[in-house]
Design a protein around this motif. Structure first.
Motif, PDB file in Angstrom:
ATOM      1  N   VAL A  47     -29.425 -50.612  -7.415  1.00 39.90           N
ATOM      2  CA  VAL A  47     -30.371 -49.750  -8.134  1.00 39.90           C
ATOM      3  C   VAL A  47     -31.502 -50.590  -8.704  1.00 39.90           C
ATOM      4  O   VAL A  47     -32.678 -50.241  -8.583  1.00 39.90           O
ATOM      5  N   MET A  48     -31.148 -51.707  -9.325  1.00 35.90           N
ATOM      6  CA  MET A  48     -32.165 -52.580  -9.918  1.00 35.90           C
ATOM      7  C   MET A  48     -33.110 -53.149  -8.860  1.00 35.90           C
ATOM      8  O   MET A  48     -34.259 -53.452  -9.151  1.00 35.90           O
ATOM      9  N   ASP A  49     -32.613 -53.280  -7.629  1.00 29.10           N
ATOM     10  CA  ASP A  49     -33.447 -53.752  -6.520  1.00 29.10           C
ATOM     11  C   ASP A  49     -34.257 -52.616  -5.892  1.00 29.10           C
ATOM     12  O   ASP A  49     -34.999 -52.833  -4.931  1.00 29.10           O
ATOM     13  N   GLY A  50     -34.086 -51.394  -6.413  1.00 33.79           N
ATOM     14  CA  GLY A  50     -34.845 -50.248  -5.928  1.00 33.79           C
ATOM     15  C   GLY A  50     -34.323 -49.623  -4.653  1.00 33.79           C
ATOM     16  O   GLY A  50     -35.061 -48.918  -3.957  1.00 33.79           O
ATOM     17  N   LYS A  51     -33.070 -49.850  -4.325  1.00 33.99           N
ATOM     18  CA  LYS A  51     -32.491 -49.275  -3.110  1.00 33.99           C
ATOM     19  C   LYS A  51     -32.279 -47.772  -3.307  1.00 33.99           C
ATOM     20  O   LYS A  51     -31.461 -47.340  -4.120  1.00 33.99           O
ATOM     21  N   ALA A  52     -33.025 -46.964  -2.564  1.00 42.12           N
ATOM     22  CA  ALA A  52     -33.024 -45.512  -2.750  1.00 42.12           C
ATOM     23  C   ALA A  52     -31.640 -44.899  -2.592  1.00 42.12           C
ATOM     24  O   ALA A  52     -31.255 -44.018  -3.370  1.00 42.12           O
ATOM     25  N   GLU A  53     -30.899 -45.313  -1.611  1.00 36.06           N
ATOM     26  CA  GLU A  53     -29.565 -44.716  -1.382  1.00 36.06           C
ATOM     27  C   GLU A  53     -28.640 -44.983  -2.550  1.00 36.06           C
ATOM     28  O   GLU A  53     -27.870 -44.120  -2.964  1.00 36.06           O
ATOM     29  N   ALA A  54     -28.693 -46.183  -3.122  1.00 37.67           N
ATOM     30  CA  ALA A  54     -27.860 -46.511  -4.286  1.00 37.67           C
ATOM     31  C   ALA A  54     -28.278 -45.673  -5.488  1.00 37.67           C
ATOM     32  O   ALA A  54     -27.431 -45.212  -6.257  1.00 37.67           O
ATOM     33  N   ILE A  55     -29.579 -45.475  -5.643  1.00 41.01           N
ATOM     34  CA  ILE A  55     -30.084 -44.651  -6.752  1.00 41.01           C
ATOM     35  C   ILE A  55     -29.534 -43.232  -6.627  1.00 41.01           C
ATOM     36  O   ILE A  55     -29.087 -42.641  -7.609  1.00 41.01           O
ATOM     37  N   LYS A  56     -29.527 -42.687  -5.421  1.00 47.99           N
ATOM     38  CA  LYS A  56     -28.997 -41.341  -5.191  1.00 47.99           C
ATOM     39  C   LYS A  56     -27.511 -41.271  -5.532  1.00 47.99           C
ATOM     40  O   LYS A  56     -27.046 -40.324  -6.168  1.00 47.99           O
ATOM     41  N   ILE A  57     -26.745 -42.283  -5.107  1.00 45.16           N
ATOM     42  CA  ILE A  57     -25.302 -42.299  -5.364  1.00 45.16           C
ATOM     43  C   ILE A  57     -25.031 -42.345  -6.858  1.00 45.16           C
ATOM     44  O   ILE A  57     -24.238 -41.562  -7.392  1.00 45.16           O
ATOM     45  N   VAL A  58     -25.690 -43.253  -7.554  1.00 45.98           N
ATOM     46  CA  VAL A  58     -25.476 -43.411  -8.996  1.00 45.98           C
ATOM     47  C   VAL A  58     -25.930 -42.161  -9.740  1.00 45.98           C
ATOM     48  O   VAL A  58     -25.221 -41.666 -10.623  1.00 45.98           O
ATOM     49  N   ALA A  59     -27.065 -41.609  -9.378  1.00 46.48           N
ATOM     50  CA  ALA A  59     -27.569 -40.405 -10.044  1.00 46.48           C
ATOM     51  C   ALA A  59     -26.597 -39.247  -9.862  1.00 46.48           C
ATOM     52  O   ALA A  59     -26.322 -38.498 -10.808  1.00 46.48           O
ATOM     53  N   ARG A  60     -26.053 -39.088  -8.658  1.00 46.31           N
ATOM     54  CA  ARG A  60     -25.089 -38.014  -8.403  1.00 46.31           C
ATOM     55  C   ARG A  60     -23.834 -38.202  -9.244  1.00 46.31           C
ATOM     56  O   ARG A  60     -23.347 -37.257  -9.875  1.00 46.31           O
ATOM     57  N   GLU A  61     -23.318 -39.438  -9.306  1.00 49.24           N
ATOM     58  CA  GLU A  61     -22.107 -39.698 -10.079  1.00 49.24           C
ATOM     59  C   GLU A  61     -22.337 -39.458 -11.568  1.00 49.24           C
ATOM     60  O   GLU A  61     -21.490 -38.878 -12.246  1.00 49.24           O
ATOM     61  N   VAL A  62     -23.489 -39.885 -12.077  1.00 52.72           N
ATOM     62  CA  VAL A  62     -23.808 -39.671 -13.482  1.00 52.72           C
ATOM     63  C   VAL A  62     -23.928 -38.178 -13.771  1.00 52.72           C
ATOM     64  O   VAL A  62     -23.397 -37.672 -14.763  1.00 52.72           O
ATOM     65  N   GLY A  63     -24.606 -37.457 -12.900  1.00 49.52           N
ATOM     66  CA  GLY A  63     -24.756 -36.014 -13.073  1.00 49.52           C
ATOM     67  C   GLY A  63     -23.425 -35.290 -13.057  1.00 49.52           C
ATOM     68  O   GLY A  63     -23.184 -34.397 -13.886  1.00 49.52           O
ATOM     69  N   GLU A  64     -22.544 -35.672 -12.144  1.00 40.24           N
ATOM     70  CA  GLU A  64     -21.229 -35.030 -12.059  1.00 40.24           C
ATOM     71  C   GLU A  64     -20.422 -35.286 -13.335  1.00 40.24           C
ATOM     72  O   GLU A  64     -19.761 -34.395 -13.835  1.00 40.24           O
ATOM     73  N   LYS A  65     -20.479 -36.498 -13.851  1.00 46.27           N
ATOM     74  CA  LYS A  65     -19.757 -36.803 -15.088  1.00 46.27           C
ATOM     75  C   LYS A  65     -20.352 -36.055 -16.271  1.00 46.27           C
ATOM     76  O   LYS A  65     -19.632 -35.540 -17.118  1.00 46.27           O
ATOM     77  N   ALA A  66     -21.683 -35.967 -16.313  1.00 47.03           N
ATOM     78  CA  ALA A  66     -22.350 -35.303 -17.433  1.00 47.03           C
ATOM     79  C   ALA A  66     -22.023 -33.813 -17.472  1.00 47.03           C
ATOM     80  O   ALA A  66     -21.904 -33.240 -18.558  1.00 47.03           O
ATOM     81  N   PHE A  67     -21.866 -33.213 -16.312  1.00 46.30           N
ATOM     82  CA  PHE A  67     -21.601 -31.777 -16.253  1.00 46.30           C
ATOM     83  C   PHE A  67     -20.160 -31.438 -15.925  1.00 46.30           C
ATOM     84  O   PHE A  67     -19.827 -30.282 -15.690  1.00 46.30           O
ATOM     85  N   GLY A  68     -19.294 -32.456 -15.919  1.00 50.05           N
ATOM     86  CA  GLY A  68     -17.868 -32.238 -15.695  1.00 50.05           C
ATOM     87  C   GLY A  68     -17.526 -31.650 -14.351  1.00 50.05           C
ATOM     88  O   GLY A  68     -16.582 -30.883 -14.208  1.00 50.05           O
ATOM     89  N   VAL A  69     -18.288 -32.033 -13.332  1.00 53.06           N
ATOM     90  CA  VAL A  69     -18.055 -31.516 -11.970  1.00 53.06           C
ATOM     91  C   VAL A  69     -16.909 -32.261 -11.341  1.00 53.06           C
ATOM     92  O   VAL A  69     -16.748 -33.425 -11.476  1.00 53.06           O
TER      93      VAL A  69
END
Length: 69
Positions: A47-69
């Protein structure tokens, strides 16, 4: 957990004894497993290196945890 999120693949790599102990200590301090700790560290590095696919993975995981999915 979505079917495509199932962890079915294995990566192996060698570390020194000192590195192993430090990784295990840090994982324990964070209350997680070595696998989750290392996976998170690698993804965050990407993510820190700007890799788009990693950003998508991390964002999805954070969103799922935030909304209890």
């Amino acid at each position: 957990m979505r079917a495509d999120d199932m962890k079915t693949e294995t990566l192996q790599f060698k570390v020194t004894e000192q590195e192993r102990k430090l990784i295990e200590k840090c994982a324990t301090e964070e209350g997680t497993t070595v696998s989750k700790y290392v996976r998170g560290a690698v993804l965050m590095s990407m993510v820190m290196d700007g890799k788009a696919e990693a950003i998508k993975i991390v964002a999805r995981e954070v969103g799922e945890k935030a909304f209890g999915v």
